[in-house]
Design an enzyme around this catalytic site. Sequence first.
Site, PDB file in Angstrom:
ATOM      1  CE1 TYR A 467      -2.900  -3.410   0.690  1.00 58.85           C
ATOM      2  CE2 TYR A 467      -2.475  -3.280   2.336  1.00 58.85           C
ATOM      3  CZ  TYR A 467      -2.972  -3.879   1.853  1.00 58.85           C
ATOM      4  OH  TYR A 467      -3.843  -4.673   1.665  1.00 58.85           O
ATOM      5  CG  HIS A 468       4.145   1.130   0.336  1.00 61.30           C
ATOM      6  ND1 HIS A 468       5.640   0.939   1.042  1.00 61.30           N
ATOM      7  CD2 HIS A 468       3.130   1.764   1.662  1.00 61.30           C
ATOM      8  CE1 HIS A 468       5.141   0.254   2.215  1.00 61.30           C
ATOM      9  NE2 HIS A 468       4.120   0.999   3.080  1.00 61.30           N
ATOM     10  N   PRO A 469       1.909   3.283  -2.143  1.00 65.82           N
ATOM     11  CG  PRO A 469      -0.669   3.926  -3.255  1.00 65.82           C
ATOM     12  CD  PRO A 469      -0.019   3.135  -2.447  1.00 65.82           C
TER      13      PRO A 469
END
Length: 552
Positions: A467-469
């Site tokens: 969850y690191h876009p």
Amino acid sequence: MEADFVIVGAGSAGCAMAYRLSEAGASVLVIEHGGTDAGPFIQMPAALSYPMNMRMYDWGYRSEPEPHLNNRQLACPRGKVIGGSSSINGMVYVRGHARDFDTWAEMGADGWSYADVLPYYKRMETWHDGGHGGDPTWRGSEGPLHVSRGPRENPLFQAFVDAGKQAGYEVTGDYNGEQQEGFGPMEQTVWKGRRWSAANAYLKPALKRENCDIVRGLATKVVMENGRATGVELIRSGKAEIIRARREVVLAASSINSPKLLMLSGIGPAAHLAEHGIDVVADRPGVGANLQDHLELYIQQASLQPITLYKHWNLISKGLIGAQWLFTKTGLGASNQFESAAFIRSKPGVEYPDIQYHFLPMAVRYDGQAAAEGHGFQAHVGPMRSPSRGAVTLRSSKVEDAPVIRFNYMSHEEDWEDFRTCIRLTREIFGQDAFKPYAGKEIQPGADVHSDDELNAFIAEHAESAYHPCGTCRMGRADDKNAVVDPQGRVIGVDGLRVADSSIFPQITNGNLNAPSIMVGEKMSDHLLGKDALPAANDRPWIHPQWAVAQR
């Protein structure tokens, strides 16, 4: 309504900007589609898996089917609540490695080298070492953002660090200080038992000032007049209205929504905008491109001793933990349970860490969707600098339609090599003497999964987003046709409009992205105010002296 600055998005960077701009006397209006962060699901650190699965707090985005991951659609949570993703994330605090920011500068983000950004990290932090080591001269002591460490009482946390040392790796007292590389305590944005989100640290104090306010509504586009952003159109209580910006509009709506809003406003790849009948204000082919993320695997081991969090994986224990937290803000509920970490290099010739570990004394998915298989522990592990790139594009010209999110995960052979290395190095660590009293059978991948083909099949089926876009409005020099913003965050080709969130990252940083996202908000505030940047730091980070010839 009008203000000097109109910020779209009360997330990590948006909250920091609201605080700093209003502190300087400017009037600020923050537009946020989400609602309140009140309640234990967000504020209790141990409840972290709940808000990211609740549509009340999350935009609910998913990737398109990923062809290299068995056409799975991976979740892409983004916070739809004050505090943004800092209110639904795992609360892990990682600045990134010094070389990450030096690379940004080399890629055209002048003024964003490590020497340039370190003073902003120090300005934003109040650091608490928890008695677990580290040099305070590398850290901040008077900032709004409290950074702490868990109690590390479970013996498995120390076993993980000891195993790393036995395997020949460095031990570091503070991966956010002089030396990232090594095994040591993990840091969290938790203070006095509560999630210390950007909303708690920055936005709520800012809203107490007369010159800062929040408007609840869905931003639909940036209002452009003669090539200049003059306001933001939004839908509030079912009606369209415009909020005017006397000085500038700032998009801080996430690496998914910021490029979407730019494109809906006519700023993006001209051909793509034409497909959706959108008039082109500025042809910027880089809008939505350069999408990056971290993938990770959960390497799980059964525990021979009943000392893991599994004993609390029942309704009665969860109720007791919740009650203790509710009344005292103490106990297991007051930590995210990620209390040991590691950053290592995958092979000789890699100058700085390219693998990250989160250690958890339980075997369970990050999002809490899969129940644990008895007592166990796990390492979340994944490469930090994948060469794969994706894109965010429009599904339609309607603001209510989710964008098309294609990460293009695992599209390079290097990705597969790096993940196989991650699995094999983790098995070596779990096989050290420090884990002998605790390590039972390997739950996953499983003792019979060894060949490259078997590992590849496991990776394709089990790799999950961390969850690191980021990266979809890339920062670069004004003459770079693929850059979206210049080094002061100004959208190239128009006036009065900036972007300030993780979308401007030229390249993804080592580790979790909340800290660098807040740092972007802090630094961009000075640019918006026309202030001189803080004086560059002279601190020199530690680099392994044998990195060219040794993996550890």
